[in-house]
Motif scaffolding. Structure first.
Motif, short mmCIF file in Angstrom:
data_model
loop_
_atom_site.label_atom_id
_atom_site.label_comp_id
_atom_site.label_asym_id
_atom_site.label_seq_id
_atom_site.Cartn_x
_atom_site.Cartn_y
_atom_site.Cartn_z
N TYR A 128 0.82 -1.19 0.00
CA TYR A 128 0.00 0.00 0.00
C TYR A 128 0.86 1.25 0.00
O TYR A 128 0.58 2.20 -0.71
N ALA A 129 1.90 1.25 0.82
CA ALA A 129 2.76 2.43 0.90
C ALA A 129 3.46 2.69 -0.43
O ALA A 129 3.70 3.83 -0.80
N ILE A 130 3.77 1.64 -1.16
CA ILE A 130 4.44 1.80 -2.45
C ILE A 130 3.54 2.52 -3.44
O ILE A 130 4.02 3.26 -4.30
N SER A 131 2.24 2.34 -3.31
CA SER A 131 1.32 2.99 -4.24
C SER A 131 1.32 4.51 -4.09
O SER A 131 0.82 5.22 -4.96
N THR A 132 1.88 5.03 -3.01
CA THR A 132 1.95 6.47 -2.82
C THR A 132 3.18 7.07 -3.50
O THR A 132 3.29 8.29 -3.58
N LEU A 133 4.10 6.23 -3.98
CA LEU A 133 5.31 6.71 -4.64
C LEU A 133 5.05 6.92 -6.14
O LEU A 133 4.17 6.30 -6.72
N GLU A 134 5.87 7.75 -6.73
CA GLU A 134 5.79 7.95 -8.18
C GLU A 134 6.75 6.97 -8.85
O GLU A 134 7.96 7.12 -8.76
N ASP A 164 7.55 4.38 -12.47
CA ASP A 164 7.23 4.30 -13.90
C ASP A 164 6.12 3.26 -14.11
O ASP A 164 5.86 2.42 -13.26
N SER A 165 5.47 3.33 -15.24
CA SER A 165 4.28 2.51 -15.47
C SER A 165 4.58 1.01 -15.48
O SER A 165 3.76 0.22 -15.03
N SER A 166 5.76 0.60 -15.97
CA SER A 166 6.07 -0.83 -15.98
C SER A 166 6.23 -1.36 -14.56
O SER A 166 5.81 -2.48 -14.26
N MET A 167 6.82 -0.56 -13.67
CA MET A 167 6.97 -0.98 -12.27
C MET A 167 5.61 -1.02 -11.58
O MET A 167 5.33 -1.94 -10.82
N GLU A 168 4.77 -0.05 -11.88
CA GLU A 168 3.42 -0.05 -11.31
C GLU A 168 2.62 -1.26 -11.78
O GLU A 168 1.90 -1.87 -10.99
N ALA A 207 3.86 -4.18 -12.75
CA ALA A 207 4.43 -5.37 -12.10
C ALA A 207 3.96 -5.47 -10.66
O ALA A 207 3.61 -6.56 -10.19
N LEU A 208 3.95 -4.36 -9.95
CA LEU A 208 3.49 -4.36 -8.57
C LEU A 208 2.00 -4.66 -8.47
O LEU A 208 1.55 -5.35 -7.55
N ALA A 209 1.22 -4.15 -9.41
CA ALA A 209 -0.22 -4.43 -9.42
C ALA A 209 -0.47 -5.92 -9.66
O ALA A 209 -1.33 -6.52 -9.00
N LEU A 210 0.29 -6.50 -10.58
CA LEU A 210 0.15 -7.94 -10.83
C LEU A 210 0.55 -8.75 -9.60
O LEU A 210 -0.13 -9.70 -9.22
N LEU A 211 1.65 -8.37 -8.98
CA LEU A 211 2.09 -9.05 -7.76
C LEU A 211 1.03 -8.95 -6.67
O LEU A 211 0.74 -9.93 -5.99
N GLU A 212 0.43 -7.78 -6.54
CA GLU A 212 -0.62 -7.59 -5.53
C GLU A 212 -1.82 -8.48 -5.81
O GLU A 212 -2.38 -9.10 -4.89
N VAL A 213 -2.23 -8.59 -7.06
CA VAL A 213 -3.37 -9.45 -7.40
C VAL A 213 -3.04 -10.91 -7.11
O VAL A 213 -3.86 -11.64 -6.54
N VAL A 214 -1.84 -11.34 -7.47
CA VAL A 214 -1.44 -12.73 -7.21
C VAL A 214 -1.44 -13.01 -5.71
O VAL A 214 -1.95 -14.04 -5.26
N LEU A 215 -0.87 -12.09 -4.93
CA LEU A 215 -0.85 -12.29 -3.48
C LEU A 215 -2.25 -12.29 -2.89
O LEU A 215 -2.56 -13.09 -1.99
N GLN A 216 -3.11 -11.43 -3.40
CA GLN A 216 -4.50 -11.41 -2.92
C GLN A 216 -5.21 -12.71 -3.26
O GLN A 216 -5.99 -13.23 -2.45
N LEU A 217 -4.96 -13.23 -4.45
CA LEU A 217 -5.58 -14.50 -4.83
C LEU A 217 -5.10 -15.64 -3.93
O LEU A 217 -5.89 -16.51 -3.55
N LEU A 218 -3.82 -15.64 -3.61
CA LEU A 218 -3.30 -16.64 -2.67
C LEU A 218 -3.94 -16.48 -1.30
O LEU A 218 -4.26 -17.46 -0.62
N PHE A 219 -4.13 -15.25 -0.91
CA PHE A 219 -4.78 -14.94 0.36
C PHE A 219 -6.22 -15.46 0.37
O PHE A 219 -6.67 -16.07 1.34
N ILE A 220 -6.94 -15.24 -0.73
CA ILE A 220 -8.32 -15.74 -0.84
C ILE A 220 -8.35 -17.26 -0.84
O ILE A 220 -9.22 -17.88 -0.21
N LEU A 221 -7.39 -17.88 -1.53
CA LEU A 221 -7.32 -19.34 -1.55
C LEU A 221 -7.08 -19.88 -0.14
O LEU A 221 -7.74 -20.85 0.28
N GLU A 222 -6.19 -19.27 0.60
CA GLU A 222 -5.92 -19.70 1.97
C GLU A 222 -7.17 -19.53 2.83
O GLU A 222 -7.50 -20.38 3.65
N TYR A 223 -7.90 -18.45 2.62
CA TYR A 223 -9.15 -18.20 3.33
C TYR A 223 -10.16 -19.32 3.04
O TYR A 223 -10.77 -19.87 3.96
N ALA A 224 -10.32 -19.65 1.77
CA ALA A 224 -11.26 -20.70 1.38
C ALA A 224 -10.85 -22.06 1.93
O ALA A 224 -11.69 -22.85 2.37
#
Length: 136
Positions: free
Chosen positions: A1-7, A9-13, A15-32
């Motif tokens: 979350y804190a990284i999203s406040t930084l400026e 470049d778009s490729s890094m953003e 990559a981080l967005a994809l990483l966040e989605v993957v981690l969230q999906l793993l989190f949801i899988l663990e929840y289920a």
């Protein structure tokens, strides 16, 4: 979350967005899987830990369901995951396993209380800073 406040470049953003989605999906899988391991009992979903976890991944779930197109400022809810650490600080036995102590007697009561306090303060700071950032 804190990284999203930084400026960044778009490729890094991206990559981080994809990483966040993957981690969230793993989190949801663990929840289920935790719910499944408790025989899919609806009452298990009402436990404090399960409610906190559900709220933490709610923004992503709303995007996937098509209810929202973005996380609409609720990204800070992911910080609630820090509350998950509280379950490891319930008693001396579980805390001893985390810190690698041989047994629960090796952990002094003040050490457990100190860990609980630090975890609670950290959680409050992270969540309140996210709320303030979104309010600005």
């Amino acid at each position: 979350y804190a990284i999203s406040t930084l400026e960044l470049d778009s490729s890094m953003e991206d990559a981080l967005a994809l990483l966040e989605v993957v981690l969230q999906l793993l989190f949801i899988l663990e929840y289920a899987l935790r719910w499944y391991s408790n025989n899919l009992r609806p009452s298990y979903l009402a436990k404090f830990e399960m409610v906190v976890d559900a709220v933490a991944f709610l923004p992503l779930l709303l995007v996937f369901l098509g209810v929202a197109t973005t996380n609409f400022g609720l990204e800070f809810l992911r910080l609630l995951r820090f509350l998950r650490f509280q379950r490891f600080l319930r008693d001396r036995k579980s805390f001893a396993q985390i810190v690698g102590a041989g047994n629960a007697d090796a952990v002094k009561p003040y050490e457990l209380q100190l860990a609980r306090t630090i975890n609670s303060i950290s959680t409050l700071v992270f969540i309140s800073s996210g709320l303030v950032y979104n309010a600005e």
